[in-house]
Design a protein around this motif. Structure first.
Motif, PDB file in Angstrom:
ATOM      1  N   GLU A  39      11.113 106.397  74.414  1.00 55.90           N
ATOM      2  CA  GLU A  39      10.935 107.682  73.725  1.00 55.90           C
ATOM      3  C   GLU A  39      10.715 107.476  72.230  1.00 55.90           C
ATOM      4  O   GLU A  39       9.986 108.234  71.596  1.00 55.90           O
ATOM      5  CB  GLU A  39      12.126 108.594  73.977  1.00 55.90           C
ATOM      6  N   THR A  40      11.362 106.455  71.674  1.00 57.52           N
ATOM      7  CA  THR A  40      11.166 106.140  70.259  1.00 57.52           C
ATOM      8  C   THR A  40       9.724 105.718  70.013  1.00 57.52           C
ATOM      9  O   THR A  40       9.062 106.218  69.098  1.00 57.52           O
ATOM     10  CB  THR A  40      12.121 105.014  69.821  1.00 57.52           C
ATOM     11  N   LEU A  41       9.225 104.814  70.848  1.00 62.97           N
ATOM     12  CA  LEU A  41       7.842 104.365  70.710  1.00 62.97           C
ATOM     13  C   LEU A  41       6.872 105.512  70.941  1.00 62.97           C
ATOM     14  O   LEU A  41       5.864 105.641  70.234  1.00 62.97           O
ATOM     15  CB  LEU A  41       7.548 103.208  71.661  1.00 62.97           C
ATOM     16  N   HIS A  42       7.165 106.373  71.896  1.00 63.76           N
ATOM     17  CA  HIS A  42       6.302 107.534  72.148  1.00 63.76           C
ATOM     18  C   HIS A  42       6.211 108.411  70.906  1.00 63.76           C
ATOM     19  O   HIS A  42       5.136 108.885  70.539  1.00 63.76           O
ATOM     20  CB  HIS A  42       6.828 108.331  73.337  1.00 63.76           C
ATOM     21  N   SER A  43       7.331 108.621  70.227  1.00 60.67           N
ATOM     22  CA  SER A  43       7.297 109.456  69.021  1.00 60.67           C
ATOM     23  C   SER A  43       6.491 108.777  67.914  1.00 60.67           C
ATOM     24  O   SER A  43       5.778 109.443  67.161  1.00 60.67           O
ATOM     25  CB  SER A  43       8.708 109.793  68.542  1.00 60.67           C
ATOM     26  N   TRP A  44       6.568 107.447  67.815  1.00 62.64           N
ATOM     27  CA  TRP A  44       5.771 106.736  66.812  1.00 62.64           C
ATOM     28  C   TRP A  44       4.288 106.870  67.108  1.00 62.64           C
ATOM     29  O   TRP A  44       3.488 107.094  66.199  1.00 62.64           O
ATOM     30  CB  TRP A  44       6.138 105.262  66.775  1.00 62.64           C
ATOM     31  N   VAL A  45       3.916 106.738  68.377  1.00 66.41           N
ATOM     32  CA  VAL A  45       2.507 106.850  68.760  1.00 66.41           C
ATOM     33  C   VAL A  45       2.004 108.265  68.484  1.00 66.41           C
ATOM     34  O   VAL A  45       0.924 108.461  67.920  1.00 66.41           O
ATOM     35  CB  VAL A  45       2.300 106.452  70.240  1.00 66.41           C
ATOM     36  N   GLY A  52      -1.659 109.777  61.112  1.00 67.14           N
ATOM     37  CA  GLY A  52      -2.341 108.580  60.654  1.00 67.14           C
ATOM     38  C   GLY A  52      -1.428 107.394  60.424  1.00 67.14           C
ATOM     39  O   GLY A  52      -1.891 106.303  60.156  1.00 67.14           O
ATOM     40  N   SER A  53      -0.122 107.607  60.526  1.00 64.91           N
ATOM     41  CA  SER A  53       0.828 106.517  60.314  1.00 64.91           C
ATOM     42  C   SER A  53       2.087 106.798  61.112  1.00 64.91           C
ATOM     43  O   SER A  53       2.596 107.917  61.085  1.00 64.91           O
ATOM     44  CB  SER A  53       1.174 106.406  58.835  1.00 64.91           C
ATOM     45  N   PRO A  54       2.641 105.787  61.801  1.00 65.54           N
ATOM     46  CA  PRO A  54       3.867 106.016  62.558  1.00 65.54           C
ATOM     47  C   PRO A  54       5.087 106.191  61.670  1.00 65.54           C
ATOM     48  O   PRO A  54       6.138 106.619  62.120  1.00 65.54           O
ATOM     49  CB  PRO A  54       4.003 104.750  63.413  1.00 65.54           C
ATOM     50  N   SER A  55       4.960 105.897  60.375  1.00 67.50           N
ATOM     51  CA  SER A  55       6.089 105.991  59.463  1.00 67.50           C
ATOM     52  C   SER A  55       6.074 107.259  58.627  1.00 67.50           C
ATOM     53  O   SER A  55       7.009 107.519  57.885  1.00 67.50           O
ATOM     54  CB  SER A  55       6.091 104.783  58.523  1.00 67.50           C
ATOM     55  N   SER A  56       5.027 108.036  58.716  1.00 66.52           N
ATOM     56  CA  SER A  56       4.882 109.215  57.861  1.00 66.52           C
ATOM     57  C   SER A  56       5.078 110.499  58.649  1.00 66.52           C
ATOM     58  O   SER A  56       4.550 110.660  59.736  1.00 66.52           O
ATOM     59  CB  SER A  56       3.491 109.222  57.232  1.00 66.52           C
ATOM     60  N   ASP A  57       5.845 111.410  58.058  1.00 68.11           N
ATOM     61  CA  ASP A  57       6.027 112.720  58.669  1.00 68.11           C
ATOM     62  C   ASP A  57       5.084 113.756  58.083  1.00 68.11           C
ATOM     63  O   ASP A  57       5.081 114.897  58.493  1.00 68.11           O
ATOM     64  CB  ASP A  57       7.466 113.209  58.489  1.00 68.11           C
TER      65      ASP A  57
END
Length: 86
Positions: A39-45, A52-57
């Motif tokens: 689920e963590t990886l799914h949210s990053w994807v 445009g970035s898995p680290s940006s909200d």
């Protein structure tokens, strides 16, 4: 029985997301390889696709246009059965 919240650096997140998007492997398989919850990886994807970035909200900025294209006239709202103002 509580678990500690882990933090992952941007490079790690981007690598995991790249592994999903470039190889086409399923998220649970890649999550297991990287040692993260699926689920963590799914949210990053999802975040990477949206922002445009898995680290940006924050979403990517859209290019500014001074003269926007004229919008098409609105259709009647089916639920209200009346025209909505332009």
């Amino acid at each position: 029985m509580g678990s500690r919240k882990r933090t992952y650096d941007a490079e790690f997140r981007e690598g995991a997301v790249r592994s999903v998007t470039e190889t086409g492997k399923p998220i649970p398989e890649v999550a297991e390889e990287f040692g993260v919850h699926p689920e963590t990886l799914h949210s990053w994807v999802s975040r990477a696709k949206r922002n445009g970035s898995p680290s940006s909200d924050t979403p990517r900025a859209r290019p500014f246009s001074r003269d926007p294209e004229p919008s098409a006239p609105r259709r009647p709202d089916a639920r209200r059965r009346r025209w909505t103002p332009p």
